[in-house]
Every structure is written in C-alpha cells, then in structure tokens.
Design an enzyme around this catalytic site. Structure first.
Site, PDB file in Angstrom:
ATOM      1  N   ARG A 109       0.797  -1.231   0.000  1.00  0.00           N
ATOM      2  CA  ARG A 109       0.000   0.000   0.000  1.00  0.00           C
ATOM      3  C   ARG A 109       0.828   1.278   0.000  1.00  0.00           C
ATOM      4  O   ARG A 109       0.259   2.374   0.011  1.00  0.00           O
ATOM      5  CB  ARG A 109      -0.982  -0.004   1.172  1.00  0.00           C
ATOM      6  CG  ARG A 109      -1.902  -1.187   1.112  1.00  0.00           C
ATOM      7  CD  ARG A 109      -3.144  -1.077   1.933  1.00  0.00           C
ATOM      8  NE  ARG A 109      -3.896  -2.318   1.791  1.00  0.00           N
ATOM      9  CZ  ARG A 109      -3.685  -3.418   2.510  1.00  0.00           C
ATOM     10  NH1 ARG A 109      -2.792  -3.433   3.475  1.00  0.00           N
ATOM     11  NH2 ARG A 109      -4.376  -4.507   2.275  1.00  0.00           N
ATOM     12  N   ASP A 295     -15.618 -11.822  10.811  1.00  0.00           N
ATOM     13  CA  ASP A 295     -14.397 -11.287  10.180  1.00  0.00           C
ATOM     14  C   ASP A 295     -14.483  -9.776   9.973  1.00  0.00           C
ATOM     15  O   ASP A 295     -14.027  -9.252   8.966  1.00  0.00           O
ATOM     16  CB  ASP A 295     -14.092 -11.989   8.848  1.00  0.00           C
ATOM     17  CG  ASP A 295     -12.713 -11.643   8.312  1.00  0.00           C
ATOM     18  OD1 ASP A 295     -11.786 -11.482   9.127  1.00  0.00           O
ATOM     19  OD2 ASP A 295     -12.553 -11.520   7.083  1.00  0.00           O
ATOM     20  N   ASN A 391     -13.700  -1.729   3.360  1.00  0.00           N
ATOM     21  CA  ASN A 391     -12.497  -2.496   3.624  1.00  0.00           C
ATOM     22  C   ASN A 391     -11.319  -1.532   3.814  1.00  0.00           C
ATOM     23  O   ASN A 391     -11.481  -0.444   4.369  1.00  0.00           O
ATOM     24  CB  ASN A 391     -12.277  -3.529   2.512  1.00  0.00           C
ATOM     25  CG  ASN A 391     -11.388  -4.692   2.940  1.00  0.00           C
ATOM     26  OD1 ASN A 391     -10.180  -4.564   3.067  1.00  0.00           O
ATOM     27  ND2 ASN A 391     -12.003  -5.850   3.182  1.00  0.00           N
TER      28      ASN A 391
HETATM   29  O1  LIG Z   1      -6.155 -10.392   9.090  1.00  0.00           O
HETATM   30  C1  LIG Z   1      -5.214 -10.071   8.357  1.00  0.00           C
HETATM   31  O2  LIG Z   1      -4.024 -10.198   8.656  1.00  0.00           O
HETATM   32  C2  LIG Z   1      -5.561  -9.466   7.038  1.00  0.00           C
HETATM   33  C3  LIG Z   1      -4.590  -8.887   6.215  1.00  0.00           C
HETATM   34  C4  LIG Z   1      -4.949  -8.293   4.990  1.00  0.00           C
HETATM   35  C5  LIG Z   1      -3.827  -7.655   4.226  1.00  0.00           C
HETATM   36  O3  LIG Z   1      -2.731  -7.572   4.796  1.00  0.00           O
HETATM   37  O4  LIG Z   1      -3.938  -7.244   3.088  1.00  0.00           O
HETATM   38  C6  LIG Z   1      -6.342  -8.291   4.629  1.00  0.00           C
HETATM   39  C7  LIG Z   1      -7.248  -8.892   5.534  1.00  0.00           C
HETATM   40  N1  LIG Z   1      -6.866  -9.450   6.691  1.00  0.00           N
HETATM   41  C8  LIG Z   1      -8.667  -8.917   5.275  1.00  0.00           C
HETATM   42  O5  LIG Z   1      -9.449  -9.421   6.108  1.00  0.00           O
HETATM   43  C9  LIG Z   1      -9.182  -8.344   4.074  1.00  0.00           C
HETATM   44  O6  LIG Z   1     -10.400  -8.324   3.841  1.00  0.00           O
HETATM   45  C10 LIG Z   1      -8.263  -7.769   3.168  1.00  0.00           C
HETATM   46  C11 LIG Z   1      -8.482  -7.171   1.932  1.00  0.00           C
HETATM   47  C12 LIG Z   1      -7.253  -6.839   1.459  1.00  0.00           C
HETATM   48  C13 LIG Z   1      -6.907  -6.197   0.181  1.00  0.00           C
HETATM   49  O7  LIG Z   1      -5.791  -5.673   0.085  1.00  0.00           O
HETATM   50  O8  LIG Z   1      -7.735  -6.224  -0.757  1.00  0.00           O
HETATM   51  N2  LIG Z   1      -6.294  -7.173   2.370  1.00  0.00           N
HETATM   52  C14 LIG Z   1      -6.885  -7.753   3.431  1.00  0.00           C
END
Ligand SMILES: O=C(O)c1cc(C(=O)O)c2c(n1)C(=O)C(=O)c1cc(C(=O)O)[nH]c1-2
Length: 563
Positions: A109, A295, A391
C-alpha cells in the site's frame, strides 16, 4: 525529508511525503487550481509500467518529493520515477522466498520517506530501507516470521525518527503486533502485541526490557489459551495525531473466525488503539466488534479532525468500520461521541448503546457447530459481508464541506462455523462463507457522510465493489477509482460526476495531488486485484471480465486552463 516536512504535509502543495497526504490521513489537499470548473480539462501527461509478468492488485499511494515520485507495486517492488516525465530513476525488487502467505493478494500500500531514505514492507514480513537517490539497500530487517503467516502489506509510518509498522496474518492465527525501529539504523525500539496477555518490550542497548502485558493479564476476555493465537493483526498500519502525540491504529479480526471457541470480548481484536509512539504503550482502546464472529477486522483508518459544537472545538477522530457502523470518538481519551450505520443494511447488531458497544442480534451470529450433529454449524445470512461495508481503502475528509467521503460496498454473505485447531502456517478460520451482492445493479457506493449527524448527503453507486482510496481537494473535488478502470472526479458538495478517465485496468490504488511549477498534477496507480477476485463468491460474476495491470498514471491541468 524532515519530521517537520511530514507534520506540514497536509498544508504543503508541492509534495506528498506521507501516506494519507498528511500524518492524520485526511487526504485533503488545499489546492484549488484544479476545481469543479476546469476538471474536465484534466488530462494524462505520462504513464509508467510496472512491467514484467507480475501484475495483480496495485493498492499503493505514491509519494512525491523534489520532482521524484516513489511508488510501490505488487510482489514487493518499488520504483523512483521522474515526476515530470515518468522516466524511471531506479527500481528495487525484494527477493521473496517460496511460501509467502499473504491472505488477500500480493499487494503493497505504499512507502514512507524520511531523511535520505525510503522504506517499505515486504510480503515476507521484512522492512527495507533504501537510499532515495540511488535505490541502494541501506538496511533490511526481518520483522516477523513469514512461515507462521506474517506478511507486511501496510505503508509504514515515520514518527519523529521511529519507523512503525503493523503486520498481517490474522487468518493464520498470528499474534497481531506493532513494531518500531530506528529509521536511521534499523535497530528495534519497541514491540507491542495487541492481544491481551502478551508482553510488550522496549529495547535498550539491544536488550529487550519488559514493558507491560497488553490488557494487564491473560484470561480476562479470552477463554483458556485462545489468546496465544488470537489474531488481531494491525495489518493496515496507522496514522499520527500530532495534537495528542498519538499513533492511531486498528486491529484485525480475532482468530479463529468461529466465535463460539472464544466466548468473551477478545480484547484488543477488532479495535482501535491509541499508542504512545515513544514506547508502544496503549493509551486507550475502542472495540467496535467484541467477540467478532463475522471477520469484521477493525483495522480501518482513524482520521483525526476537529469540529465545532456549541462554540467549543471537539478534538475528534472518525472511523468507518467493516461492520457497517461509523464511529466518532474523542481522540484525547477514546470516549465514544456518536456512531451510526453507514451501510444500508446491518443484520448482526440492532444498533449501538451509549458507549458505542453493539447491541447484538443473537439470530445474526452463525451457529455453534458443537450444538449440531453436523460438522457445520447453522448458517446465517449476514449483512455486511466479511469484506466489509468498507475495507482497507481509505476515506477522505474535506475541511470545507465537513464531510467524510467513504468508499463502501453493499454485499452480504452466508456464513457458518466449523471446528478448527491451530497449526503453524495453516489457515485458522473455522468458518465457511459465500459472498453475494446485496442488489442487482450495484455493489460499490461512494458516500458523502456528515460526521455530526450521520446524514448521507449524497451517494454514487458503482456496479463493481469500490476498492480504491479516496482524495478530496479545496477545489471542491472528490477523486476515487473503480474496478472498471476509471479514475473519477466528483463535485464534493453535490456528488455530480464531473470527469473520468479509463486507465486500462481496475483502479484499487489511492490518488494524490500536488503542484509543480504552478501546475496541478494528479497521480494514481492502476491494476485490478486485492481481496475481491480471490474471495469473490457470486461477486465473481460482476468482475469476471476485468483484466490485471500495473501502471502509474499521472494527469495534469495544463496551465492555460488554470484560472
Ligand atoms: O487479518 C489479516 O491479517 C488481514 C490482512 C490483509 C492484508 O494484509 O492485506 C487483509 C485482511 N486481513 C482482510 O481481512 C481483508 O479483507 C483484506 C483485503 C485486502 C486487500 O488488500 O484487498 N487485504 C486484506
């Protein structure tokens, strides 16, 4: 780049040196050169390809300093690019081992810059410091064990010389932890696990010194040993409020998803934390979803802002949760000021009580598999879906309209629980799910919301889920991208769509704006991916024709149209 440069980033118009376009993450530019009258003249000036076979989701926010842009890409890559011409100055690609375990695509990011260095986190949970001019490695630190499921997807933040990051891994039962390093040397300064029962440390002359157990002691809000693999990954990183000298950071879902295995509030999962950047102590916490069973990670950005109420200035912070509620907190002490739904439909809670705690709807929680003969517990239909009413993609706050611009989604899921036990490096969910659109014709909703009243002032619906960040400007503009490929500009007051440009792949990055030589520029990365195509359920139908990519687009308003 000095800490003062960062503290002033939200005021400066010729640079973007922080993730968030300001340490507080408001993503508001004071620039007015580009505005509602002339935005239709905004046009591309260059595009830069991330190249190779490695595409997938591009969620980065670029940084700009002295005519150089720093941008990260999928698969732990970073480039320095001439901001005038789009020519590459250098590139660096981290060597990733086999077996990295990011849950939700190989994304990054963004970077942080400080002094003569640029920093970013990698998918095997390292931090890399490079020389800004040459791209040469200055130091590399292993932050956490990727074989246990850790990764870094967040942009790190530098607060007064300390480089701070959270780690991901909630779906693998890691213990969510925040780490601080000396930005110059890479020496570890402190660690703060965010789950009750774990010891925090500060490092003195290389030695770990105990600095207090998170939550005081184990066993208060978690049954048995469940805290030991409790999740709560602070995977989105945080923002800084200079007023109170506080790092504001969120924590992810508790592990496993099956909430019947962990009766109790499960502190500090699905929470927002106020952290002292000097030593990692926790000043206050606010838990959005106690005993989360859906979640609903609580990682979303906490944006500091001030507003007037009956003649006095309220030092507030706002956050829009995956669980569908928007919260306004007192950022000095974490007290709940107000909260309201921003999603159209919420089934897991009936509302919030006077402390902001959810009033649970017992029928909205997926059943306990231990109650039935089947392996699967009773399935429920839940709104919002696990990917959230909102999100990771950041909202923006306009100091002119007083509105938050929230990239949100209307979807639901069938969710059920299953038995599960912890094994290092394996998924630790204990749940199954399918995600579905809530409406036939749209999932994404860009919303303008008044934090004082909860009123939705305008909305713009989009067929595919919105997965890009938002930016707003004093030119009365709101920018965001769509998976259909567009970067779009809207009137901040009315929501009227004023401009759009198709970048050739889905935009799930976050736009920035700045000026060079009196001309205003806008940049955004393009490249469809992230969690949606991986977990898509019936949403897959909506997105099946979207192509991947990896481009950095830059636009400007030619000076003849500026007035
Ligand atoms: O619980 C975690 O460690 C974790 C990490 C990440 C991440 O690092 O991108 C996401 C999620 N959860 C998650 O629940 C989620 O919906 C999510 C969407 C994304 C994305 O970049 O589209 N990352 C993540």
């Amino acid at each position: 780049v000095t800490f003062d440069d960062m503290l002033n980033d939200h005021l400066a118009t010729d640079q973007v040196v922080t993730n968030g376009m300001g340490l507080h993450g408001q993503r508001y530019s004071p620039l007015t050169t580009l505005n509602t009258d002339n935005v239709h003249q905004l046009r591309p000036v260059w595009a830069f390809s991330f190249g190779g076979e490695k595409q997938r989701g591009q969620e980065s926010q670029p940084l700009v300093k002295d005519g150089v842009m720093y941008v990260t890409g999928s698969y732990s890559r970073i480039w320095a690019v001439d901001a005038y011409t789009g020519e590459q100055i250098w590139q660096y690609e981290a060597r990733l081992p086999d077996g990295i375990m990011p849950c939700c695509d190989v994304i990054n990011r963004g970077a942080a810059i400080y002094g003569d260095k640029v920093y970013f986190g990698t998918l095997d949970a390292r931090l890399v410091a490079l020389d800004r001019e040459t791209g040469r490695v200055q130091w590399i630190k292993r932050v956490a064990d990727y074989q246990a499921g850790h990764s870094i997807t967040a942009a790190p933040i530098v607060i007064d010389g300390k480089l701070i990051t959270g780690v991901a891994g909630g779906e693998f039962g890691v213990v969510g932890t925040i780490f601080a390093f000396d930005a110059e040397t890479g020496d570890e300064l402190w660690t703060r696990p965010v789950i009750e029962g774990h010891m925090g440390y500060v490092y003195e002359n290389g030695e770990a010194v105990e600095h207090g157990i998170t939550g005081g002691e184990a066993g208060q809000t978690w049954p048995g040993d469940m805290w030991q693999q409790g999740g709560g990954a602070p995977w989105l990183g945080g923002f800084y409020d200079a007023d109170t000298h506080t790092l504001l950071i969120g924590t992810g879902n508790p592990a496993p998803w099956n909430s019947h295995l962990r009766p109790g509030d499960n502190l500090y999962s699905s929470s927002r934390l106020a952290i002292v950047p000097d030593d990692g102590s926790i000043k206050w916490h606010f838990q959005a979803t106690p005993n989360d069973g859906w979640d609903y990670d609580g990682v979303n950005e906490v944006i500091s802002f001030d507003y007037e109420d009956n003649g006095s200035v309220i030092k507030a912070a706002a956050t829009a949760d995956r669980n569908g509620f928007f919260y306004v907190l007192n950022r000095e002490n974490g007290e709940f000021i107000r909260g309201f739904p921003f999603a159209d439909k919420i089934t897991w809670a009936e509302g919030l009580d006077e402390n902001g705690r959810p009033i649970f709807n017992p029928a909205g929680r997926p059943g306990n598999p231990a109650d039935v003969a089947d392996e699967r517990g009773e399935s429920v239909q839940a709104y919002p879906a696990f990917l959230g009413a909102k999100n990771w993609n950041p909202m923006a706050y306009s100091q002119d309209t007083g509105l938050f611009y929230i990239p949100s989604n209307e979807w639901m899921m069938d969710i059920w629980n299953e038995p599960v036990s912890y094994r290092k490096g394996a998924a630790y969910l204990g749940a199954g799910f399918t995600i579905r659109p809530a409406n036939d014709d749209y999932i994404g909703v860009l919303r303008a919301v008044d934090p004082r009243t909860g009123e939705e002032v305008w909305r713009h619906e989009n067929r595919a889920p919105l997965w890009g960040g938002v930016m707003t400007t004093a030119g009365n503009l709101v920018f965001t991208g769509t998976p259909e490929g567009y970067l779009k500009a809207f009137d901040a007051v009315t929501g009227e769509e004023l401009w759009g440009f198709n970048t050739g792949s889905g935009v799930v990055g976050t736009p920035i704006t700045w000026e060079m030589d009196g001309e205003q520029y806008v940049s955004v990365v393009s490249g469809w991916g992230g969690a949606v195509p991986l977990w898509g359920g019936e949403v897959a139908e909506v997105i099946k024709n979207f192509n991947q990519g990896g481009m950095l687009w830059t636009f400007k308003l030619p000076s003849e149209y500026a007035q």
